[in-house]
Scaffold this motif. Structure first.
Motif, mmCIF file in Angstrom:
data_model
loop_
_atom_site.group_PDB
_atom_site.id
_atom_site.type_symbol
_atom_site.label_atom_id
_atom_site.label_comp_id
_atom_site.label_asym_id
_atom_site.label_seq_id
_atom_site.Cartn_x
_atom_site.Cartn_y
_atom_site.Cartn_z
ATOM 1 N N GLY A 287 50.805 25.220 23.356
ATOM 2 C CA GLY A 287 52.112 25.868 23.209
ATOM 3 C C GLY A 287 52.277 27.194 23.928
ATOM 4 O O GLY A 287 53.379 27.700 24.025
ATOM 5 N N ARG A 288 51.206 27.779 24.436
ATOM 6 C CA ARG A 288 51.373 29.071 25.113
ATOM 7 C C ARG A 288 51.095 28.887 26.610
ATOM 8 O O ARG A 288 50.969 27.787 27.092
ATOM 9 N N ARG A 293 54.917 20.122 33.195
ATOM 10 C CA ARG A 293 55.037 18.703 32.898
ATOM 11 C C ARG A 293 54.013 17.981 33.770
ATOM 12 O O ARG A 293 53.904 18.234 34.967
ATOM 13 N N VAL A 294 53.241 17.093 33.154
ATOM 14 C CA VAL A 294 52.223 16.359 33.894
ATOM 15 C C VAL A 294 52.910 15.370 34.831
ATOM 16 O O VAL A 294 53.694 14.542 34.391
ATOM 17 N N VAL A 306 44.412 16.928 36.601
ATOM 18 C CA VAL A 306 45.762 16.800 36.064
ATOM 19 C C VAL A 306 46.709 17.615 36.933
ATOM 20 O O VAL A 306 46.524 18.823 37.092
ATOM 21 N N HIS A 307 47.679 16.940 37.521
ATOM 22 C CA HIS A 307 48.670 17.631 38.350
ATOM 23 C C HIS A 307 49.872 17.955 37.482
ATOM 24 O O HIS A 307 50.416 17.090 36.817
ATOM 25 N N VAL A 308 50.253 19.227 37.488
ATOM 26 C CA VAL A 308 51.292 19.693 36.573
ATOM 27 C C VAL A 308 52.382 20.396 37.368
ATOM 28 O O VAL A 308 52.101 21.229 38.238
ATOM 29 N N GLY A 332 50.915 23.075 28.249
ATOM 30 C CA GLY A 332 50.855 24.506 28.549
ATOM 31 C C GLY A 332 49.560 24.789 29.288
ATOM 32 O O GLY A 332 48.526 24.207 28.982
ATOM 33 N N LEU A 333 49.625 25.654 30.278
ATOM 34 C CA LEU A 333 48.420 25.959 31.047
ATOM 35 C C LEU A 333 48.009 27.399 30.812
ATOM 36 O O LEU A 333 48.834 28.305 30.859
#
Lengths: 360, 353, 277
Positions: A287-288, A293-294, A306-308, A332-333
Motif C-alpha cells: 500500500g505504500r 500496475r503490473v 515484474v514489469h510495472v 506498490g513499489l
C-alpha cells in the motif's frame, strides 16, 4: 598497451558502422565488448581481422601499424557466431590446418593439436567430420582451431549465441578457463549479455552505434554507468529510470510520492533529475511507495522479473525465486533511497551520482 | 479451442531408438503448455505429431475428443508459428492478416473488424498498411502469430521456438506481446523451447523433456522448488541446483557435521539408502555472527552484475551460491547458512517426500 | 502392401526405359531379313544373328569408320567441358565473393549477361559462328568447335557455380584467410574441395551437351573433322541400315551411361554428403 585503435571510421552504404572509434588493449587481457545487435561490435572485429577495410583511422600492434596488411598476413584468429569449420576435413585436420599452413613439423602439429583437443574435451572425436558433431562440439572445434595457433589477437564474436540455453551456461564457464590460458595474446569477446560480459572480461567496452560509450573494469562500468544508455545496456533486466525532482533533501516524483534523499544525493543542486535503480533494489510494499500496475511478469529459471507501469515511467523489479504475479494487478513499489543513481535530466543523461559516491 | 490428448503416442524414425517414447499426455483446453528441453530431446517430434506434420508410429491423437491421427494438418484447424517467420512478402500487413479469412470466404467488413482486433492485440495497428517485406524479424514473427490467431475457431496454437531468430534486445518486447495475446485469447497453446525463461514465462505448465521422455510436468514454481530428479534440478535454474551427499547421523542429515535436515523428513527412507541433498544456489547464504553454519572455503566468485555466483568447497563437494553484490564476504574460510526447509532429498536420483 | 505397389511401379518404369535399348541391341545383330521379318527378339530362334551392323562401324561394307569421329567427339567434348568448368568455376567464385562495378553494371548484371547468351536460338548463332571461324581459319577444325562449345557451355557452368558458391558460407573463406591463406589458396584448398557436388553437376551438363550436339557440329565441320552425331546420321541412306544405326546408337550412348553409373555411385556412397549443403 599493445593493440591501439585510433579514430576508426567505417561506413557501408552511407551508414556509419564505426564512428571515430578509439580503444587500446593490453597483452594478456580479455576485453568484452558489450552492446546491442548492430552496435558495430562485429564490424569492429572484422576491421581488426582485415576482413573489412576501414575508411580512415590507424591500427597499431606494438607500435607497428597493421591496418593496411591483408587478412592473411595479420596474426589474428576468430571464432564466429555460426559454427564455422572446414566441412571436408575431420576435427583433427581442421585444428591442424593453421599449423600446417605455417609449415610446422608434423610432430609439433600432432602434439599441439592433441593438447588442444584434450583442453576442449574432444580427444575422442578427432576423426569425425564437423557435420557429425553437435552444435556445442562444433563450436569447441572452432575455438580449438583459434587457440592452437596461439594467435596474437583472438577475436570471439558472440560465440555462444546460437547454442541452447543450458549449454551456453556450461560453455561460458569452459571458455573462461580456456581463454585465460592465452597468456600472451589479446582476447576480445563480443556479447549482448551483461552477465556474460561481466563474468568473462577483465575489462568491458560498452558500444552503441559505432561508438564507445564507456570503458572500464566490470565493476566500474556496472557501478558507475556513464549515462542512462549505458545503465540500460549493462543491466539485465534494464535499470529502471524514473523522472523526478530533488527538493530540500527530498526526492519528489510528480503526483506527490516523496522519498527522503539519502546522504549521497543530498548535496546535489535542487532541480530535475532522472533517478535510476536496479531491478534487484526494488521491492514490493504493502500500500505504500510508488503505485503501479503490473504489465507483465517473466520467470527466468530462478528469478521473477515484474514489469510495472508507474506514473513516472516503467519500472522492473526482480524477485528471488519463482512467483506467480497476475498481470494487471495493482502493486506498490518501495525503492531503497541509498541505492538510487542520479542522472542528468537532459541530454544523454550523464551520471551525476552513484550509490556510495560523493558522501563525505 | 479444444483439448489435446495424446493416447499412448510414441514415435521412432525408422530405427530401434524411440525419438519419443510411448506416453500418454493430456493438454487441457485453454491452457498454455511449454515443452522444454535441449535439442534432440523429442520436443519438436511431439509438436509435429500434434500438428500432423508427422504421423506417430504408435498411438492416437485426439483433438477435442475426435481422433485426428490420420487427419491431414490442414484439416486439423491448428495454427502454427515456426522458428522462421512466414509472411507473404508481397502483401501488406493487413492483407497478410486477412488472408486466412479471405480463404474462408468471410465478407469484407467482417474481415476488417477482425483484423483490426488482432492488430490491436499484437500492437500492429500502425503497421497495417505497410508492406510486409520491410518489417523487422520480430514484427514478421508477430504477423505469423497474428495469422494464426485471426481465425477465431482454431483448435490449438502451436509454437516452435518462435524467438530463436529474434535479436536479443527485441525478445523482451515480443515475449510480452505473445503473453498478452495468449492471456486474452485463451487458446490451447503448446510452446516448444530450449529456453527456460520463455517456458516458465508463458506456460501454466511446463513439461521438461530429455531423451524422448517427459521427465517432469508441473508449474514453473513446482519445477523450481521441487524438481523431481537431478536432471530437472540442474536444467531449471541458473546456475542449476547443487547436489551433495549427506551424512546420516542419529537420524539427522548432516553436511560436514552440521545438521541440516531433521530425522522426521527421513521417515520411510531405508536406513542404508544413500541420500543426496538438493540445494538451490538461491537458498545458501553466509551465516551471520554466532549462527551455526556449514564450514566452507571460498574457491572463486563470478561477477554477474547484481549478483555474484560464488563457488564454495564443503568437504570434498563443490557448491554454487548466489550473493548480492552489496554483501561483503570473507575471502578464504566462511560458514554457510542453508534454509533447511528448502533442501530437497533425493534417493537414487529421484525426489523423496 | 504399399511397398509391393512401389516395386510393381519400379519394374514397369524400368521396362519402359530399358525396352528401347533392348530393341537396339537385338536389331544391331540383325540383317535386312531379320529386320523386315516382323518383331523378333531371340537370336538363333527369332532371327539369324550377324555381325554386319557392327562390322559396318569399323569400315565394313556400306558403313563408316566410327573410330575417328568417336575420338574427335571425345577430344572436343572433354576439352570444351574442362575449359568451361575451369574458367566457369573461377569466374563464378569471383562473382560470388567480390563486388564488381563498371558504371551501373554490377555482379547481378554480369551474371545475367552470361545467361542471356543462351536466350537466342542456336540457328541465330550459327551464321556468326560460321563467319568468325572462317575468318580465323578454324572452320572444320576441332579447335574451332571447342571454342564454340566453350562459348555455349561457359554460361551454364558460371550460372550453376555462382549459385553453388553463394550457398557456401563466406565465413569459410574468411576463416581460411585468417588461418594464413591468400584468397587464391583459400579458394583452392578450402572452397574447391567443398564444391565437388556443384562441379559434378556443372560437368555433367557440359559433357551431355557437348556429346549430344549435332547442330553446331553439322554446320561448322565438314570432312576433316567429323563428330559422332554427324557420323551416325550420315549412315542414313535411301535404305535405312537399321542394324548399323542401332550399333552406332549403342556405342554413342555408352559413355553417358557410364557417367550416370559413376555419379550414382558417388551419391550413394555418400562421398558428397557432409560437404556443404
Amino acid at each position: 598497451m599493445s593493440l591501439i585503435l585510433d579514430t576508426l571510421h567505417l561506413s557501408h552504404n552511407g551508414e556509419a558502422h564505426l564512428d571515430g572509434l578509439s580503444a587500446s588493449f593490453a597483452r594478456g587481457s580479455l576485453t568484452t565488448v558489450l552492446g546491442r545487435t548492430l552496435a558495430g561490435k562485429t564490424t569492429l572485429m572484422r576491421a581488426i581481422a582485415g576482413l573489412q577495410r576501414i575508411d580512415s583511422g590507424t591500427m597499431e600492434r606494438d607500435g607497428q601499424a597493421f591496418g593496411t596488411l591483408p587478412a592473411w598476413q595479420r596474426d589474428v584468429a576468430m571464432v564466429y557466431q555460426q559454427f564455422i569449420n572446414y566441412p571436408h576435413l575431420n576435427v583433427f585436420d581442421n585444428i591442424a590446418f593453421p599449423l600446417r599452413k605455417r609449415r610446422l613439423p608434423e610432430v609439433d602439429v600432432r602434439q599441439r593439436v592433441e593438447s588442444v583437443l584434450s583442453m576442449v574435451g574432444l580427444s575422442n572425436f578427432a576423426g569425425r567430420k564437423p557435420s557429425a558433431l553437435s552444435g556445442g562440439q562444433q563450436q569447441r572445434v572452432a575455438l580449438a582451431r583459434a587457440l592452437v595457433r596461439k594467435a596474437d589477437i583472438l577475436l570471439l564474436d558472440e560465440p555462444l549465441v546460437n547454442l541452447d540455453y543450458k549449454l551456453r551456461e556450461q560453455l561460458r564457464e569452459e571458455f573462461r578457463g580456456l581463454l585465460t590460458s592465452q597468456s600472451d595474446g589479446t582476447v576480445i569477446y563480443n556479447t549482448t549479455e551483461p552477465a556474460e560480459a561481466m563474468m568473462l572480461g577483465d575489462r568491458i567496452i560498452v558500444m552503441h552505434q559505432g561508438r564507445i560509450l564507456q570503458t572500464g573494469t566490470p565493476a566500474e562500468v556496472f557501478e558507475r554507468p556513464a549515462n542512462t544508455l549505458v545503465a540500460g545496456i549493462v543491466n539485465d533486466p534494464p535499470m529502471t529510470i524514473l523522472s523526478g525532482r530533488l527538493d530540500h533533501g527530498r526526492i519528489v516524483f510528480d503526483g506527490g510520492v516523496e522519498l527522503a534523499a539519502s546522504a549521497h544525493l543530498k548535496n546535489l543542486p535542487h532541480g530535475l533529475y532522472r533517478f535510476g535503480i536496479r531491478a534487484t533494489e526494488i521491492e514490493p510494499s504493502e500500500g505504500r511507495g510508488i503505485p503501479g500496475r503490473v504489465t507483465f511478469s517473466e520467470v527466468s529459471g530462478s528469478e521473477t522479473f515484474v514489469h510495472v507501469e508507474t506514473p513516472f515511467g516503467e519500472a522492473v523489479m526482480q524477485l528471488e525465486g519463482v512467483h506467480q504475479v497476475t498481470d494487471g494487478s495493482q502493486i506498490g513499489l518501495s525503492l531503497a533511497p541509498e541505492r538510487l543513481f542520479a542522472f542528468a535530466a537532459d541530454g544523454e543523461g550523464a551520471l551525476l551520482r552513484a550509490p556510495g559516491q560523493g558522501e563525505n | 479451442m479444444a483439448s489435446i490428448h495424446l493416447d499412448q503416442i510414441g514415435h521412432s524414425y525408422g530405427t530401434a531408438v524411440y525419438a519419443l517414447e510411448k506416453t500418454d499426455m493430456h493438454f487441457e483446453d485453454g491452457k498454455t503448455y511449454a515443452l522444454l528441453g535441449p535439442s534432440g530431446c523429442g520436443k519438436t517430434t511431439m509438436l509435429n505429431i500434434i500438428s500432423g506434420l508427422l504421423t506417430p508410429s504408435d498411438g492416437r491423437v485426439l483433438l477435442g475428443g475426435t481422433d485426428v491421427t490420420r487427419t491431414r494438418t490442414a484439416e486439423r484447424n491448428i495454427a502454427q508459428v515456426f522458428q522462421f517467420p512466414v509472411v507473404y512478402q508481397s502483401k501488406t500487413v493487413f492483407e497478410n492478416l486477412a488472408f486466412p479469412l479471405h480463404c474462408r470466404g468471410w465478407d469484407r467488413s467482417r474481415i476488417a473488424t477482425r483484423v483490426a482486433e488482432i492488430a490491436d492485440l499484437l500492437g500492429l495497428t500502425s503497421r497495417l498498411s505497410q508492406s510486409a517485406r520491410r518489417l523487422t524479424a520480430d514484427e514478421k514473427q508477430l504477423i505469423s502469430l497474428g495469422r494464426g490467431l485471426v481465425r477465431n475457431d482454431v483448435a490449438a496454437l502451436l509454437m516452435d521456438e518462435p524467438l530463436t531468430v529474434i535479436d536479443p534486445h527485441m525478445k523482451f518486447d515480443l515475449r510480452r506481446r505473445i503473453k498478452q495475446a495468449n492471456d486474452q485469447t485463451r487458446h490451447t497453446v503448446v510452446y516448444v523451447t530450449h529456453d527456460q525463461n520463455e517456458a516458465m514465462t508463458f506456460a501454466d505448465e511446463v513439461l521438461v523433456m530429455s531423451a524422448g521422455r517427459v521427465v517432469q510436468r508441473g508449474t514453473p514454481q513446482q519445477l523450481f522448488e521441487a524438481p523431481r530428479n537431478l536432471y530437472v534440478g540442474n536444467f531449471i535454474g541458473s546456475p542449476g541446483m547443487n547436489f551433495v551427499r549427506a551424512e546420516r547421523l542419529d537420524g539427522d542429515l548432516r553436511l560436514d557435521g552440521v545438521p541440516l535436515v531433521g530425522a522426521d523428513r527421513c521417515r520411510g527412507i531405508a536406513p542404508d539408502a544413500e541420500i543426496v541433498l538438493g540445494i538451490r544456489p538461491e537458498h545458501i547464504a553466509f551465516a551471520q555472527g554466532e549462527e551455526l553454519g556449514v564450514p566452507a572455503s571460498i574457491v572463486s566468485a563470478q561477477d554477474h552484475g547484481s549478483l555474484l555466483v560464488v563457488d564454495v568447497a564443503v568437504g570434498s563437494d563443490r557448491l554454487r551460491m548466489k550473493v548480492r553484490r552489496d554483501v561483503s564476504f570473507p575471502a578464504g574460510q566462511a560458514r554457510l547458512r542453508v534454509s533447511s526447509d528448502q533442501v530437497r532429498l533425493y534417493v537414487d536420483g529421484v525426489l523423496v517426500n | 502392401m504399399l511397398s509391393t505397389l512401389k516395386y510393381i511401379a519400379v519394374v514397369l518404369w524400368s521396362a519402359f526405359v530399358v525396352a528401347p535399348l533392348l530393341w537396339a541391341l537385338t536389331t544391331s545383330f540383325k540383317t535386312a531379313n531379320g529386320v523386315t521379318g516382323g518383331p523378333t527378339y531371340l537370336p538363333y530362334i527369332g532371327f539369324e544373328p550377324s555381325l554386319d551392323g557392327w562390322r559396318s562401324l569399323f569400315g565394313g561394307a556400306g558403313g563408316i569408320d566410327i573410330v575417328r569421329p568417336y575420338m574427335d567427339s571425345l577430344i572436343v567434348t572433354s576439352s570444351a567441358s574442362l575449359i568451361s568448368i575451369v574458367l566457369g568455376t573461377l569466374a563464378a567464385y569471383g562473382l560470388s565473393r567480390f563486388e564488381y562495378r563498371a558504371g551501373f553494371v554490377k555482379n547481378t548484371d554480369i551474371i545475367f549477361f552470361f545467361i542471356s547468351q543462351r536466350i537466342m536460338p542456336p540457328i541465330v548463332l550459327a551464321i556468326p559462328f560460321f563467319l568468325m571461324l572462317q575468318f580465323l581459319g578454324l572452320l572444320d577444325t576441332k579447335i574451332g568447335l571447342i571454342l564454340v562449345y566453350v562459348a555455349l557451355l561457359l554460361p551454364i557452368a558460371v550460372w550453376i557455380m555462382v549459385d553453388f558458391f553463394d550457398g557456401v558460407p563466406r565465413q569459410i573463406d574468411e576463416m581460411a584467410m585468417l588461418d594464413g591463406c591468400t584468397p587464391f589458396e583459400a579458394f583452392w584448398r578450402i572452397v574447391l574441395p567443398n564444391s565437388m557436388p556443384g562441379i559434378l553437376v556443372a560437368s555433367m551438363f557440359c559433357v551431355i551437351f557437348g556429346w549430344n550436339d549435332f547442330f553446331f557440329a553439322f554446320t561448322l565441320t565438314f570432312t576433316d573433322t567429323q563428330l559422332l552425331p554427324v557420323a551416325v546420321v550420315s549412315l542414313n541412306s535411301s535404305v535405312t541400315p537399321w542394324w548399323s544405326l542401332s550399333a552406332s546408337a549403342l556405342v554413342s550412348v555408352a559413355p553417358l551411361i557410364l557417367i550416370a553409373i559413376f555419379v550414382e555411385r558417388l551419391l550413394s556412397r555418400g562421398t558428397l554428403a557432409g560437404a556443404i549443403r
